[in-house]
Design a protein around this motif. Structure first.
Motif, PDB file in Angstrom:
ATOM      1  N   VAL A 174       0.837  -1.206   0.000  1.00 42.12           N
ATOM      2  CA  VAL A 174       0.000   0.000   0.000  1.00 42.12           C
ATOM      3  C   VAL A 174       0.875   1.261   0.000  1.00 42.12           C
ATOM      4  O   VAL A 174       0.685   2.180  -0.800  1.00 42.12           O
ATOM      5  N   ASP A 194       9.288  -5.653  -5.909  1.00 40.47           N
ATOM      6  CA  ASP A 194       8.563  -6.359  -4.852  1.00 40.47           C
ATOM      7  C   ASP A 194       8.778  -7.853  -5.089  1.00 40.47           C
ATOM      8  O   ASP A 194       9.107  -8.281  -6.198  1.00 40.47           O
ATOM      9  N   GLY A 229      -1.879 -12.471   1.154  1.00 43.11           N
ATOM     10  CA  GLY A 229      -1.500 -11.205   0.517  1.00 43.11           C
ATOM     11  C   GLY A 229      -0.169 -10.674   1.034  1.00 43.11           C
ATOM     12  O   GLY A 229       0.432  -9.797   0.435  1.00 43.11           O
TER      13      GLY A 229
HETATM   14  P1  NAD Z   1       3.438  -4.783   4.007  1.00 47.24           P
HETATM   15  O1  NAD Z   1       3.428  -3.428   4.650  1.00 47.24           O
HETATM   16  O2  NAD Z   1       3.335  -5.976   4.871  1.00 47.24           O
HETATM   17  O3  NAD Z   1       4.802  -4.906   3.139  1.00 47.24           O
HETATM   18  C1  NAD Z   1       5.125  -3.932   2.175  1.00 47.24           C
HETATM   19  C2  NAD Z   1       5.581  -4.585   0.899  1.00 47.24           C
HETATM   20  O4  NAD Z   1       6.892  -5.126   1.068  1.00 47.24           O
HETATM   21  C3  NAD Z   1       4.708  -5.741   0.417  1.00 47.24           C
HETATM   22  O5  NAD Z   1       4.229  -5.455  -0.884  1.00 47.24           O
HETATM   23  C4  NAD Z   1       5.666  -6.923   0.414  1.00 47.24           C
HETATM   24  O6  NAD Z   1       5.394  -7.850  -0.620  1.00 47.24           O
HETATM   25  C5  NAD Z   1       6.992  -6.219   0.204  1.00 47.24           C
HETATM   26  N1  NAD Z   1       8.193  -7.016   0.480  1.00 47.24           N
HETATM   27  C6  NAD Z   1       8.440  -7.884   1.487  1.00 47.24           C
HETATM   28  N2  NAD Z   1       9.654  -8.436   1.328  1.00 47.24           N
HETATM   29  C7  NAD Z   1      10.208  -7.891   0.208  1.00 47.24           C
HETATM   30  C8  NAD Z   1      11.448  -8.047  -0.469  1.00 47.24           C
HETATM   31  N3  NAD Z   1      12.399  -8.888  -0.042  1.00 47.24           N
HETATM   32  N4  NAD Z   1      11.632  -7.327  -1.587  1.00 47.24           N
HETATM   33  C9  NAD Z   1      10.700  -6.477  -2.057  1.00 47.24           C
HETATM   34  N5  NAD Z   1       9.521  -6.297  -1.459  1.00 47.24           N
HETATM   35  C10 NAD Z   1       9.274  -6.989  -0.338  1.00 47.24           C
HETATM   36  O7  NAD Z   1       2.343  -4.846   2.874  1.00 47.24           O
HETATM   37  P2  NAD Z   1       0.941  -4.105   2.796  1.00 47.24           P
HETATM   38  O8  NAD Z   1       1.102  -2.800   2.155  1.00 47.24           O
HETATM   39  O9  NAD Z   1       0.314  -4.160   4.131  1.00 47.24           O
HETATM   40  O10 NAD Z   1       0.179  -5.038   1.767  1.00 47.24           O
HETATM   41  C11 NAD Z   1       0.090  -6.429   2.039  1.00 47.24           C
HETATM   42  C12 NAD Z   1      -0.878  -7.099   1.114  1.00 47.24           C
HETATM   43  O11 NAD Z   1      -2.196  -6.777   1.436  1.00 47.24           O
HETATM   44  C13 NAD Z   1      -0.712  -6.774  -0.352  1.00 47.24           C
HETATM   45  O12 NAD Z   1      -0.821  -7.991  -1.044  1.00 47.24           O
HETATM   46  C14 NAD Z   1      -1.869  -5.886  -0.653  1.00 47.24           C
HETATM   47  O13 NAD Z   1      -2.255  -5.951  -2.002  1.00 47.24           O
HETATM   48  C15 NAD Z   1      -2.888  -6.503   0.242  1.00 47.24           C
HETATM   49  N6  NAD Z   1      -4.018  -5.626   0.568  1.00 47.24           N
HETATM   50  C16 NAD Z   1      -5.280  -6.115   0.410  1.00 47.24           C
HETATM   51  C17 NAD Z   1      -6.353  -5.342   0.737  1.00 47.24           C
HETATM   52  C18 NAD Z   1      -7.731  -5.875   0.585  1.00 47.24           C
HETATM   53  O14 NAD Z   1      -7.979  -6.696  -0.259  1.00 47.24           O
HETATM   54  N7  NAD Z   1      -8.645  -5.469   1.417  1.00 47.24           N
HETATM   55  C19 NAD Z   1      -6.177  -4.070   1.236  1.00 47.24           C
HETATM   56  C20 NAD Z   1      -4.868  -3.600   1.395  1.00 47.24           C
HETATM   57  C21 NAD Z   1      -3.785  -4.402   1.073  1.00 47.24           C
END
Ligand code: NAD
Length: 377
Positions: A174, A194, A229
């Motif tokens: 996000v 990512d 996710g």
């Molecule tokens: P997060 O804050 O946990 O992590 C941030 C990002 O870091 C993620 O995209 C993760 O894949 C990435 N990451 C981890 N290790 C990495 C590496 N070694 N190299 C590069 N990138 C790396 O993530 P978030 O923002 O909380 O999102 C988590 C998931 O939740 C995503 O899949 C997002 O699409 C999903 N999401 C779903 C909904 C929904 O459907 N309601 C809403 C929000 C987010």
């Protein structure tokens, strides 16, 4: 119910858990609301704005002594001491922190940590991680633009042409996706990495280039899918190839914004110290994982939590609460998240009715009747 809204006491925390907008709704639903004096001041909501919608202004003890307490951050021992046994608490309560869960259970309160909600469509309107990460991603670019001594967009002037800034985003969840969108609006040229394969299309749809680290084994491909996710720790072989590619891209970049997290784990190291030493002087690193990586660093081990430091001529920014730097909107969105969550645990007569078969409610429930309900590794 009697709802309390205390002033947040943690350092650098400027948000408030209820705004006059949500307080007005609570009162129309039949609740009474007590707001600690100055609770909303840092997010541009004076006491008078709460009073105008029917809240009572009181002390910390008044707000923390309510039946239902709305907080931004987990209570410290002093705040817990002022809460009633059997009170219900909603907030961002650090669900992976076992000692915090134990302290809340020992007090006897019923505590819901909203960060633990599943990332499902039904949970979207109460998703505090998304609402706050979105703001953090935006603010990261604003801070970078401020620290960077050059322009973001390409400019053609009578005095000559200025090149567009090159921005590298590590982690496209996000926060990372919002950072891409914000940097794009400022005219930067953007690349992003990512681990999850789904991120490629999202990165490209925002006009950034995907930094591709191909999977070389079935195991790598399978782990990269993540779970729920969320990312999982990748095997060392993939991390090494990613580090090499990131090093190459970082040398060309003017700004790196690192946002990579793995729930319940240390943040992965993506920008190694040696890579920073090879970056251009005057480059800026904004590390949203500051304080969550190995030895207190972030996605870069040179980052220092809540500090701006210059190392190898590169400015490293380690602010740990960027959402709080956009306090008014961060509070507005967070307060609406809480309002939506409350619809799941309060019935039409404004009485507490905690369902036992609701996946969102059970995922967020950290402790009840003196028992810790969440098992962390
Ligand atoms: P997060 O804050 O946990 O992590 C941030 C990002 O870091 C993620 O995209 C993760 O894949 C990435 N990451 C981890 N290790 C990495 C590496 N070694 N190299 C590069 N990138 C790396 O993530 P978030 O923002 O909380 O999102 C988590 C998931 O939740 C995503 O899949 C997002 O699409 C999903 N999401 C779903 C909904 C929904 O459907 N309601 C809403 C929000 C987010």
């Amino acid at each position: 119910m009697r709802i309390g809204v205390p002033l947040e006491t943690r350092a650098n925390e400027t948000r408030v858990a209820a705004t006059p907008e949500t307080v007005k709704k609570f009162i129309s639903q039949g609740h009474t609301v007590i707001v600690q004096s100055n609770a909303g001041l840092a997010s541009s909501q004076p006491d008078s704005a709460y009073e105008a919608v029917g809240a009572t202004i009181g002390s910390a003890a008044d707000a923390l002594g309510a039946e239902l307490v709305l907080k931004v951050r987990a209570p410290d021992s002093n705040e817990l001491a002022q809460m009633n046994t059997n009170a219900v608490l909603l907030g961002m309560l650090d669900p992976f922190d076992n000692s915090n869960n134990a302290a809340m259970a020992a007090k006897g309160i019923t505590a819901f940590a909203l960060e633990a909600a599943p990332r499902t469509t039904r949970a979207q309107s109460l998703d505090v991680l998304s609402s706050q990460a979105n703001i953090a991603g935006y603010k990261a670019v604003m801070v970078a633009a401020n620290e960077y001594q050059r322009f973001m967009p390409m400019l053609m002037t009578a005095a000559g042409t200025v090149k567009a800034a090159r921005v590298l985003i590590l982690g496209a969840g996000v926060a990372g996706l919002q950072a891409i969108a914000t940097a794009k609006r400022l005219g930067a040229v953007i690349e992003a990495s990512d681990v999850r394969p789904a991120a490629k299309e999202q990165i490209e749809s925002l006009g950034a280039k995907f930094v591709d680290v191909p999977y070389e084994t079935e195991e790598e491909r399978e782990i990269a899918q993540g779970v729920g996710g969320y990312a999982r720790p990748m095997p060392a072989s993939w991390m090494q190839r990613q580090a090499a590619l990131v090093a190459e891209r970082a040398k060309q970049a003017d700004i790196v914004i690192a946002t990579a997290l793995i729930p319940g784990r240390k943040a992965p190291t993506l920008l190694h110290s040696e890579t920073v030493s090879q970056m251009k002087p005057g480059s800026v690193v904004i590390d949203l994982a500051a304080g969550k990586g190995e030895n207190g660093g972030g996605n870069c081990p040179l980052t220092e939590a809540d500090k701006v430091v210059t190392k190898h001529g590169v400015k490293l920014v380690g602010y740990t609460n960027l959402a709080s730097m956009v306090a008014a909107d961060a509070s507005a969105l967070y307060a609406r998240n809480l309002l939506d969550f409350m619809k799941l645990i309060i019935d039409k007569e404004a009485k507490l009715a905690i369902p036992t078969d609701d996946d969102i409610v059970t995922a967020c429930l950290m402790c009840q009747s003196g028992q810790v309900l969440r098992q962390n590794a």
